[in-house]
Write a protein that holds these residues in place. Sequence first.
Motif, PDB file in Angstrom:
ATOM      1  N   LEU A  64       0.834  -1.201   0.000  1.00  0.00           N
ATOM      2  CA  LEU A  64       0.000   0.000   0.000  1.00  0.00           C
ATOM      3  C   LEU A  64       0.869   1.252   0.000  1.00  0.00           C
ATOM      4  N   TYR A  65       1.917   1.250   0.813  1.00  0.00           N
ATOM      5  CA  TYR A  65       2.826   2.383   0.866  1.00  0.00           C
ATOM      6  C   TYR A  65       3.506   2.600  -0.487  1.00  0.00           C
ATOM      7  N   ASP A  66       4.013   1.523  -1.082  1.00  0.00           N
ATOM      8  CA  ASP A  66       4.673   1.632  -2.383  1.00  0.00           C
ATOM      9  C   ASP A  66       3.709   2.159  -3.445  1.00  0.00           C
ATOM     10  N   TYR A  67       2.493   1.634  -3.439  1.00  0.00           N
ATOM     11  CA  TYR A  67       1.498   2.075  -4.414  1.00  0.00           C
ATOM     12  C   TYR A  67       1.193   3.561  -4.246  1.00  0.00           C
ATOM     13  N   LEU A  68       0.968   3.975  -2.997  1.00  0.00           N
ATOM     14  CA  LEU A  68       0.662   5.389  -2.752  1.00  0.00           C
ATOM     15  C   LEU A  68       1.842   6.286  -3.073  1.00  0.00           C
ATOM     16  N   SER A  69       3.059   5.813  -2.816  1.00  0.00           N
ATOM     17  CA  SER A  69       4.251   6.604  -3.139  1.00  0.00           C
ATOM     18  C   SER A  69       4.380   6.825  -4.628  1.00  0.00           C
ATOM     19  N   ASP A  70       4.081   5.804  -5.409  1.00  0.00           N
ATOM     20  CA  ASP A  70       4.125   5.917  -6.866  1.00  0.00           C
ATOM     21  C   ASP A  70       2.975   6.770  -7.400  1.00  0.00           C
ATOM     22  N   GLU A  71       1.813   6.648  -6.741  1.00  0.00           N
ATOM     23  CA  GLU A  71       0.594   7.311  -7.187  1.00  0.00           C
ATOM     24  C   GLU A  71       0.640   8.817  -6.928  1.00  0.00           C
ATOM     25  N   LEU A  72       1.254   9.208  -5.834  1.00  0.00           N
ATOM     26  CA  LEU A  72       1.247  10.634  -5.447  1.00  0.00           C
ATOM     27  C   LEU A  72       2.432  11.318  -5.999  1.00  0.00           C
TER      28      LEU A  72
END
Length: 72
Positions: A64-72
């Motif tokens: 989730l952290y990796d996804y949000l880091s890439d997404e934002l």
Amino acid sequence: MDERMKEYISDTLRHREKEALKTVVSAIYFMDSSDYLTALWEAANELLDEKIPEDAGNDFICDLYDYLSDEL
């Protein structure tokens, strides 16, 4: 808290965001022996419409952290 903040919360945040905020604020407010980790899990689950699997663990959080880091 001033009226502008109350209006912002009332007018801007959706119900689940208010619930998540309430969970986080209560964990901060009751800084005694409260379980912060549980409160943070509850807040994240609220924001995700309670879709976090019951058996989710650190791998889920890392993803989730990796996804949000890439997404934002």
